[in-house]
Design a protein around this motif. Structure first.
Motif, mmCIF file in Angstrom:
data_model
loop_
_atom_site.group_PDB
_atom_site.id
_atom_site.type_symbol
_atom_site.label_atom_id
_atom_site.label_comp_id
_atom_site.label_asym_id
_atom_site.label_seq_id
_atom_site.Cartn_x
_atom_site.Cartn_y
_atom_site.Cartn_z
ATOM 1 N N HIS A 146 0.851 -1.186 0.000
ATOM 2 C CA HIS A 146 0.000 0.000 0.000
ATOM 3 C C HIS A 146 0.893 1.245 0.000
ATOM 4 C CE1 HIS A 146 -2.959 2.972 1.363
ATOM 5 N NE2 HIS A 146 -3.854 2.125 0.863
ATOM 6 N N PRO A 147 0.549 2.260 -0.775
ATOM 7 C CA PRO A 147 1.398 3.464 -0.865
ATOM 8 C C PRO A 147 1.658 4.137 0.480
ATOM 9 C CG PRO A 147 -0.234 3.477 -2.611
ATOM 10 C CD PRO A 147 -0.560 2.313 -1.728
ATOM 11 N N LYS A 148 0.671 4.173 1.366
ATOM 12 C CA LYS A 148 0.890 4.818 2.669
ATOM 13 C C LYS A 148 1.930 4.069 3.493
ATOM 14 C CE LYS A 148 -3.580 7.077 3.065
ATOM 15 N NZ LYS A 148 -4.823 7.228 3.818
ATOM 16 N N VAL A 149 1.889 2.750 3.443
ATOM 17 C CA VAL A 149 2.876 1.957 4.174
ATOM 18 C C VAL A 149 4.255 2.163 3.555
ATOM 19 C CG1 VAL A 149 3.560 -0.394 4.807
ATOM 20 C CG2 VAL A 149 1.157 0.269 4.907
ATOM 21 N N GLN A 150 4.332 2.196 2.243
ATOM 22 C CA GLN A 150 5.606 2.431 1.561
ATOM 23 C C GLN A 150 6.204 3.783 1.954
ATOM 24 O OE1 GLN A 150 7.322 0.375 -0.744
ATOM 25 N NE2 GLN A 150 5.909 -1.186 0.011
ATOM 26 N N HIS A 151 5.358 4.809 1.996
ATOM 27 C CA HIS A 151 5.834 6.138 2.386
ATOM 28 C C HIS A 151 6.283 6.162 3.847
ATOM 29 C CE1 HIS A 151 3.293 7.765 -1.114
ATOM 30 N NE2 HIS A 151 4.555 7.719 -1.487
ATOM 31 N N ALA A 152 5.539 5.474 4.708
ATOM 32 C CA ALA A 152 5.916 5.418 6.123
ATOM 33 C C ALA A 152 7.271 4.738 6.299
ATOM 34 C CB ALA A 152 4.841 4.685 6.923
ATOM 35 N N ILE A 153 7.511 3.690 5.550
ATOM 36 C CA ILE A 153 8.794 2.991 5.646
ATOM 37 C C ILE A 153 9.924 3.892 5.172
ATOM 38 C CG2 ILE A 153 10.138 1.084 4.668
ATOM 39 C CD1 ILE A 153 7.562 -0.598 4.829
ATOM 40 N N ILE A 154 9.687 4.627 4.109
ATOM 41 C CA ILE A 154 10.713 5.550 3.608
ATOM 42 C C ILE A 154 11.018 6.623 4.655
ATOM 43 C CG2 ILE A 154 11.176 7.338 1.882
ATOM 44 C CD1 ILE A 154 9.692 5.540 -0.134
ATOM 45 N N VAL A 155 9.982 7.160 5.301
ATOM 46 C CA VAL A 155 10.183 8.172 6.343
ATOM 47 C C VAL A 155 10.987 7.583 7.497
ATOM 48 C CG1 VAL A 155 8.979 9.529 8.112
ATOM 49 C CG2 VAL A 155 8.177 9.562 5.750
ATOM 50 N N LEU A 156 10.666 6.351 7.899
ATOM 51 C CA LEU A 156 11.414 5.716 8.984
ATOM 52 C C LEU A 156 12.884 5.512 8.607
ATOM 53 C CD1 LEU A 156 8.834 3.061 10.236
ATOM 54 C CD2 LEU A 156 9.583 5.122 11.429
ATOM 55 N N ILE A 157 13.147 5.139 7.371
ATOM 56 C CA ILE A 157 14.525 4.954 6.922
ATOM 57 C C ILE A 157 15.282 6.273 6.965
ATOM 58 C CG2 ILE A 157 15.945 4.412 4.891
ATOM 59 C CD1 ILE A 157 13.863 2.236 4.232
ATOM 60 N N VAL A 158 14.641 7.358 6.511
ATOM 61 C CA VAL A 158 15.296 8.671 6.512
ATOM 62 C C VAL A 158 15.564 9.137 7.941
ATOM 63 C CG1 VAL A 158 14.974 11.105 5.918
ATOM 64 C CG2 VAL A 158 14.427 9.340 4.244
ATOM 65 N N VAL A 159 14.578 8.986 8.824
ATOM 66 C CA VAL A 159 14.756 9.398 10.223
ATOM 67 C C VAL A 159 15.873 8.583 10.876
ATOM 68 C CG1 VAL A 159 13.639 9.427 12.498
ATOM 69 C CG2 VAL A 159 12.413 10.271 10.496
ATOM 70 N N ASN A 160 15.911 7.283 10.597
ATOM 71 C CA ASN A 160 16.959 6.447 11.156
ATOM 72 C C ASN A 160 18.333 6.866 10.643
ATOM 73 O OD1 ASN A 160 18.106 4.362 12.645
ATOM 74 N ND2 ASN A 160 17.909 2.897 10.966
ATOM 75 N N ALA A 161 18.428 7.219 9.379
ATOM 76 C CA ALA A 161 19.705 7.686 8.828
ATOM 77 C C ALA A 161 20.150 8.979 9.497
ATOM 78 C CB ALA A 161 19.584 7.876 7.322
ATOM 79 N N MET A 196 19.288 9.969 12.526
ATOM 80 C CA MET A 196 19.659 9.619 13.902
ATOM 81 C C MET A 196 21.049 8.993 13.956
ATOM 82 S SD MET A 196 17.163 10.428 15.992
ATOM 83 C CE MET A 196 17.360 9.404 17.404
ATOM 84 N N MET A 197 21.357 8.146 13.000
ATOM 85 C CA MET A 197 22.688 7.527 12.971
ATOM 86 C C MET A 197 23.765 8.583 12.720
ATOM 87 S SD MET A 197 21.861 3.975 10.957
ATOM 88 C CE MET A 197 23.563 3.552 10.730
ATOM 89 N N GLY A 198 23.457 9.557 11.881
ATOM 90 C CA GLY A 198 24.405 10.636 11.629
ATOM 91 C C GLY A 198 24.626 11.491 12.858
ATOM 92 N N ILE A 199 23.560 11.821 13.562
ATOM 93 C CA ILE A 199 23.677 12.642 14.772
ATOM 94 C C ILE A 199 24.411 11.875 15.874
ATOM 95 C CG2 ILE A 199 22.343 13.733 16.622
ATOM 96 C CD1 ILE A 199 20.239 14.454 14.520
ATOM 97 N N ALA A 200 24.226 10.544 15.902
ATOM 98 C CA ALA A 200 24.849 9.733 16.954
ATOM 99 C C ALA A 200 26.365 9.725 16.867
ATOM 100 C CB ALA A 200 24.319 8.306 16.889
ATOM 101 N N PHE A 244 19.396 7.602 22.435
ATOM 102 C CA PHE A 244 19.768 7.144 21.102
ATOM 103 C C PHE A 244 19.802 5.608 21.029
ATOM 104 C CE2 PHE A 244 20.754 11.452 20.091
ATOM 105 C CZ PHE A 244 20.722 11.516 18.708
ATOM 106 N N GLU A 245 20.256 4.960 22.107
ATOM 107 C CA GLU A 245 20.287 3.495 22.123
ATOM 108 C C GLU A 245 18.866 2.928 22.056
ATOM 109 O OE1 GLU A 245 22.797 1.296 22.041
ATOM 110 O OE2 GLU A 245 24.206 2.955 21.817
ATOM 111 N N ILE A 246 17.941 3.526 22.810
ATOM 112 C CA ILE A 246 16.550 3.063 22.795
ATOM 113 C C ILE A 246 15.928 3.298 21.418
ATOM 114 C CG2 ILE A 246 14.244 3.500 23.735
ATOM 115 C CD1 ILE A 246 15.643 4.048 26.435
ATOM 116 N N THR A 247 16.177 4.469 20.847
ATOM 117 C CA THR A 247 15.652 4.773 19.508
ATOM 118 C C THR A 247 16.220 3.812 18.482
ATOM 119 O OG1 THR A 247 15.536 7.094 20.147
ATOM 120 C CG2 THR A 247 15.366 6.589 17.808
ATOM 121 N N ASP A 248 17.496 3.507 18.599
ATOM 122 C CA ASP A 248 18.124 2.557 17.683
ATOM 123 C C ASP A 248 17.494 1.175 17.822
ATOM 124 O OD1 ASP A 248 20.055 1.845 15.708
ATOM 125 O OD2 ASP A 248 21.244 0.897 17.290
#
Length: 125
Positions: free
Chosen positions: A79-94, A96-100, A115-119
């Motif tokens: 579903h497009p909404k799920v696909q977009h949500a996954i992309i947003v999660l990937i970007v946010v995780n990237a 967070m990894m950069g800030i860490a 950061f450990e809990i978020t990871d």
């Protein structure tokens, strides 16, 4: 430099194999111009010749339920909404990894723990 030549018995069998391949190619080229040569049963089942073309047609209720579950999971994941949500999660995780990688994260134990809990949450997702 030596050239490898197979023994005569292999050459003869290779020639026979080549003749079979050439004959098959010539036959398929000749049949390509004719109308469809696919048997009617194969046309109906999408090229499959088995009795049950899909698990949905199966008499076993477990197989039918698993098939329906897989279809539903596929609909949800694609579903497009799920696909977009996954992309947003990937970007946010990237991000967070950069800030860490900054020192202020490792210097403050509370920020480091956050950061450990978020990871961990991203890892579970």
């Amino acid at each position: 430099m030596a050239i490898y030549r197979p023994p005569p018995s292999q050459e003869e069998s290779n020639d026979v194999g080549k003749d079979i391949v050439v004959a098959a190619v010539e036959k398929s080229i000749g049949e390509a111009s004719s109308p469809s040569t696919v048997p009617p049963k194969c046309k109906q089942s999408g090229g499959m010749t088995s009795q049950s073309s899909t698990p949905e047609d199966s008499r076993d209720p477990l197989i039918r339920n698993i098939y329906k579950f897989r279809l539903r999971c596929g609909e949800i994941v694609n579903h497009p909404k799920v696909q977009h949500a996954i992309i947003v999660l990937i970007v946010v995780n990237a991000i967070m990894m950069g800030i860490a990688t900054f020192d202020f994260v490792n210097d403050d134990p509370q920020v480091d723990q956050a950061f450990e809990i978020t990871d961990l949450v991203f890892l579970i997702i």
